[in-house]
Design a protein around this motif. Structure first.
Motif, PDB file in Angstrom:
ATOM      1  N   GLN A  47       0.830  -1.249   0.017  1.00 34.34           N
ATOM      2  CA  GLN A  47      -0.142  -0.027   0.146  1.00 34.34           C
ATOM      3  C   GLN A  47       0.881   1.318  -0.047  1.00 34.34           C
ATOM      4  OE1 GLN A  47      -3.679  -0.552   0.194  1.00 34.34           O
ATOM      5  NE2 GLN A  47      -2.669  -2.190  -0.798  1.00 34.34           N
ATOM      6  N   TYR A 104     -10.832  -7.121  -2.079  1.00 31.66           N
ATOM      7  CA  TYR A 104     -10.147  -5.970  -1.654  1.00 31.66           C
ATOM      8  C   TYR A 104     -10.933  -4.703  -1.405  1.00 31.66           C
ATOM      9  CZ  TYR A 104      -6.648  -2.077  -1.745  1.00 31.66           C
ATOM     10  OH  TYR A 104      -5.804  -1.179  -1.337  1.00 31.66           O
ATOM     11  N   GLU A 107     -13.910  -4.838   1.221  1.00 29.70           N
ATOM     12  CA  GLU A 107     -13.589  -4.874   2.656  1.00 29.70           C
ATOM     13  C   GLU A 107     -13.387  -3.431   2.884  1.00 29.70           C
ATOM     14  OE1 GLU A 107      -9.491  -5.833   5.381  1.00 29.70           O
ATOM     15  OE2 GLU A 107      -9.912  -6.996   3.331  1.00 29.70           O
ATOM     16  N   ARG A 108     -13.089  -2.502   2.214  1.00 26.99           N
ATOM     17  CA  ARG A 108     -12.703  -1.087   2.465  1.00 26.99           C
ATOM     18  C   ARG A 108     -14.154  -0.290   2.248  1.00 26.99           C
ATOM     19  NH1 ARG A 108      -8.652  -4.103   1.349  1.00 26.99           N
ATOM     20  NH2 ARG A 108      -6.769  -3.809   2.243  1.00 26.99           N
ATOM     21  N   ALA A 139      -7.339   5.335   6.130  1.00 25.36           N
ATOM     22  CA  ALA A 139      -6.613   4.306   6.294  1.00 25.36           C
ATOM     23  C   ALA A 139      -6.868   3.506   7.531  1.00 25.36           C
ATOM     24  CB  ALA A 139      -5.210   5.197   6.404  1.00 25.36           C
ATOM     25  N   GLU A 140      -6.225   2.455   7.228  1.00 20.09           N
ATOM     26  CA  GLU A 140      -6.431   1.408   8.241  1.00 20.09           C
ATOM     27  C   GLU A 140      -6.178   1.666   9.552  1.00 20.09           C
ATOM     28  OE1 GLU A 140      -4.800  -2.556   6.995  1.00 20.09           O
ATOM     29  OE2 GLU A 140      -6.172  -2.402   5.150  1.00 20.09           O
ATOM     30  N   ASP A 141      -4.862   2.413   9.713  1.00 19.39           N
ATOM     31  CA  ASP A 141      -4.554   2.719  11.100  1.00 19.39           C
ATOM     32  C   ASP A 141      -5.093   4.278  11.502  1.00 19.39           C
ATOM     33  OD1 ASP A 141      -3.111   4.704   9.622  1.00 19.39           O
ATOM     34  OD2 ASP A 141      -1.024   3.980  10.102  1.00 19.39           O
TER      35      ASP A 141
END
Length: 242
Positions: A47, A104, A107-108, A139-141
């Protein structure tokens, strides 16, 4: 995606950082009266370079009803979105990695809020009436926003795509760099990639096998390697290489 990047990662990251910078003496690239997001921040494997500290100015917030495949989704207001600059394997044709590409994006985006932005000065709809967009999610984080169009290429589940009409997208060189990074790292659909010889027509946007039925009457063809063709932004013919 939890996969290790190849030794090319530092080089490609440097290229991506340079691509994200505005030309000397200019401010941020203006996007419908607003600035584009800042340079990408480094994130997880597959990513890198696809997450930005902020959204593009003018980004519109919407909610997703359904994800059809890796590059198409439907909003709750029933409008459909076709992701700009990418092409994912076709589910209806049962192409390899079609389900992974859908997963992909699902999931997002599925049943979630997203933000969409358009190509500056570009068409907002295709001939099917679908919105042509860049899609953004947190973003995932929690630090910044992922450009899903770029992220799915970086993960190896999409190829850079341009229909061959008009000017290239503002981030075209970056999409190609992300695609090259994924191919070199053998991520996703590039895991078993072995280079081979293909051909292209003078003005075509696809590359083909020499035996492709679409080339039966074409006299002048250019021979090149598949890796070279993808680096030029050409996409595989869906008839002979689908």
């Amino acid at each position: 995606m939890g996969q290790c990047l190849s030794a090319t990662k530092p080089i490609v990251e440097a290229v991506l950082t340079e691509l994200a910078k505005p030309p000397p003496g200019e401010g941020h690239h203006q996007q419908h009266g607003g600035s584009a997001p800042s340079a990408p921040v480094s994130v997880g494997a597959g990513q890198s370079g696809a997450v930005y500290p902020s959204l593009p100015d003018g980004a519109e917030k919407h909610h997703v009803r359904n994800v059809y495949d890796g590059d198409t989704l439907t909003l709750t207001d029933e409008r459909r979105i076709r992701f700009l600059g990418i092409d994912t394997p076709e589910i209806k044709d049962k192409q390899p990695f079609a389900q992974e590409a859908k997963a992909y994006t699902k999931e997002r985006c599925d049943k979630r809020d997203i933000w969409i932005s358009y190509e500056p000065g570009g068409e907002k709809q295709d001939h099917y009436g679908r919105l042509l967009c860049f899609v953004w999610v947190p973003a995932e984080d929690g630090n910044g926003y992922l450009c899903v169009n770029e992220g799915i290429i970086a993960a190896g589940y999409a190829s850079a795509y341009h229909p061959g009409k008009g000017k290239h997208l503002h981030n075209w060189d970056k999409l190609i760099a992300l695609q090259t990074q994924a191919r070199n790292a053998k991520l996703g659909m590039w895991a078993d990639f072995e280079d081979f010889t293909v051909v292209k027509t003078a003005n075509g946007s696809a590359y083909h096998k020499r035996s492709c039925e679409h080339l039966a009457t074409v006299k002048h063809l250019t021979e090149l390697k598949a890796s070279e063709a993808t680096a030029k932004g050409l996409h595989p013919c869906r008839t002979c290489l689908g």
